[in-house]
Design a protein around this motif. Sequence first.
Motif, short mmCIF file in Angstrom:
data_model
loop_
_atom_site.label_atom_id
_atom_site.label_comp_id
_atom_site.label_asym_id
_atom_site.label_seq_id
_atom_site.Cartn_x
_atom_site.Cartn_y
_atom_site.Cartn_z
N TRP A 60 49.51 30.68 41.29
CA TRP A 60 48.20 30.97 40.71
C TRP A 60 47.60 32.26 41.27
O TRP A 60 47.05 33.07 40.52
CB TRP A 60 47.26 29.79 40.98
CG TRP A 60 45.83 30.04 40.70
CD1 TRP A 60 45.20 29.99 39.48
CD2 TRP A 60 44.81 30.40 41.65
NE1 TRP A 60 43.87 30.28 39.61
CE2 TRP A 60 43.60 30.54 40.95
CE3 TRP A 60 44.80 30.62 43.03
CZ2 TRP A 60 42.40 30.88 41.57
CZ3 TRP A 60 43.60 30.96 43.64
CH2 TRP A 60 42.42 31.09 42.91
N LEU A 61 47.68 32.45 42.59
CA LEU A 61 46.97 33.54 43.25
C LEU A 61 47.31 34.93 42.69
O LEU A 61 46.38 35.71 42.42
CB LEU A 61 47.17 33.48 44.76
CG LEU A 61 46.35 34.47 45.57
CD1 LEU A 61 44.84 34.30 45.33
CD2 LEU A 61 46.67 34.34 47.06
N PRO A 62 48.56 35.29 42.48
CA PRO A 62 48.83 36.63 41.93
C PRO A 62 48.25 36.83 40.52
O PRO A 62 47.78 37.92 40.19
CB PRO A 62 50.35 36.72 41.90
CG PRO A 62 50.84 35.66 42.81
CD PRO A 62 49.80 34.60 42.83
N ALA A 85 45.43 39.54 39.60
CA ALA A 85 45.66 40.49 38.50
C ALA A 85 44.52 40.42 37.48
O ALA A 85 44.10 41.45 36.94
CB ALA A 85 47.00 40.20 37.83
N TYR A 86 44.01 39.23 37.25
CA TYR A 86 42.87 39.05 36.34
C TYR A 86 41.64 39.80 36.89
O TYR A 86 40.97 40.53 36.16
CB TYR A 86 42.58 37.56 36.18
CG TYR A 86 41.31 37.24 35.43
CD1 TYR A 86 41.25 37.38 34.05
CD2 TYR A 86 40.18 36.78 36.10
CE1 TYR A 86 40.09 37.06 33.35
CE2 TYR A 86 39.03 36.46 35.41
CZ TYR A 86 38.98 36.60 34.04
OH TYR A 86 37.83 36.29 33.35
N LEU A 87 41.36 39.62 38.17
CA LEU A 87 40.22 40.31 38.79
C LEU A 87 40.42 41.82 38.74
O LEU A 87 39.47 42.57 38.47
CB LEU A 87 40.03 39.82 40.22
CG LEU A 87 39.61 38.36 40.37
CD1 LEU A 87 39.62 37.96 41.85
CD2 LEU A 87 38.29 38.07 39.72
N ALA A 88 41.64 42.28 38.97
CA ALA A 88 41.93 43.72 38.90
C ALA A 88 41.73 44.24 37.48
O ALA A 88 41.23 45.35 37.29
CB ALA A 88 43.34 43.99 39.38
N HIS A 96 37.91 32.86 46.76
CA HIS A 96 39.24 32.43 46.29
C HIS A 96 39.53 31.01 46.78
O HIS A 96 39.97 30.15 46.01
CB HIS A 96 40.36 33.35 46.81
CG HIS A 96 40.29 34.75 46.32
ND1 HIS A 96 40.48 35.10 45.00
CD2 HIS A 96 40.08 35.90 46.99
CE1 HIS A 96 40.39 36.41 44.88
NE2 HIS A 96 40.13 36.92 46.08
N ALA A 97 39.31 30.79 48.06
CA ALA A 97 39.62 29.49 48.67
C ALA A 97 38.76 28.38 48.07
O ALA A 97 39.28 27.29 47.75
CB ALA A 97 39.42 29.56 50.18
N MET A 98 37.46 28.62 47.90
CA MET A 98 36.59 27.60 47.34
C MET A 98 36.93 27.31 45.88
O MET A 98 36.94 26.16 45.45
CB MET A 98 35.13 28.01 47.47
CG MET A 98 34.16 26.97 46.92
SD MET A 98 34.32 25.33 47.68
CE MET A 98 33.59 25.63 49.26
N LEU A 142 47.05 31.99 33.15
CA LEU A 142 46.13 31.00 33.71
C LEU A 142 44.92 30.84 32.80
O LEU A 142 44.57 31.73 32.02
CB LEU A 142 45.69 31.39 35.13
CG LEU A 142 44.87 32.66 35.35
CD1 LEU A 142 43.41 32.53 34.92
CD2 LEU A 142 44.91 33.05 36.82
N VAL A 143 44.31 29.69 32.92
CA VAL A 143 43.04 29.43 32.25
C VAL A 143 42.19 28.54 33.16
O VAL A 143 42.72 27.64 33.81
CB VAL A 143 43.23 28.80 30.85
CG1 VAL A 143 43.84 27.41 30.92
CG2 VAL A 143 41.92 28.79 30.07
#
Length: 149
Positions: free
Chosen positions: A17-19, A23-26, A37-39, A65-66
């Motif tokens: 999920w994290l990458p 990439a979405y945030l970028a 991110h952690a929360m 992702l969604v």
Amino acid sequence: MPTIQIRPVTANDHAAWLPLWQAYLAFYETALDKQVHAMTWQRFLDPGEPTHAALAWQDDQAVGLVHWIYHRSNWSIENSCYLQDLFVDQRQRGGGVGRLLIEHVYAQVQAAGGTRVHWLTHETNTTAMQLYDRIAQRSGFVQYRQTLS
């Protein structure tokens, strides 16, 4: 098109999920603190939270992702759903993955008794809007917001 499977995230999916999340945030030229991110990830795994996540998988590779959030509405008895984040790996775009992710949310909301899914996109995201215009209706509303400190 290779088979795509959509499934809810599990605790074991964080590394997949994290990458995609980053990439979405970028894509939207933004960055969030690691605590956010952690929360966010913890909320997806907590059955008491109204926020949910699913990943699109091609073989053993996460390709999209969604994230969606259930909320009350003063306009209906049933809950509504805000589809907050949708992202498909650049190499997979145009292959139907985004549509599958949105349709997954539609099915989840219907199964939960919800009656409406809504989302926003940036006005420059014209490629995604071609899909959105085929599977949803534009509301005509303009968003206003104010960050409070």
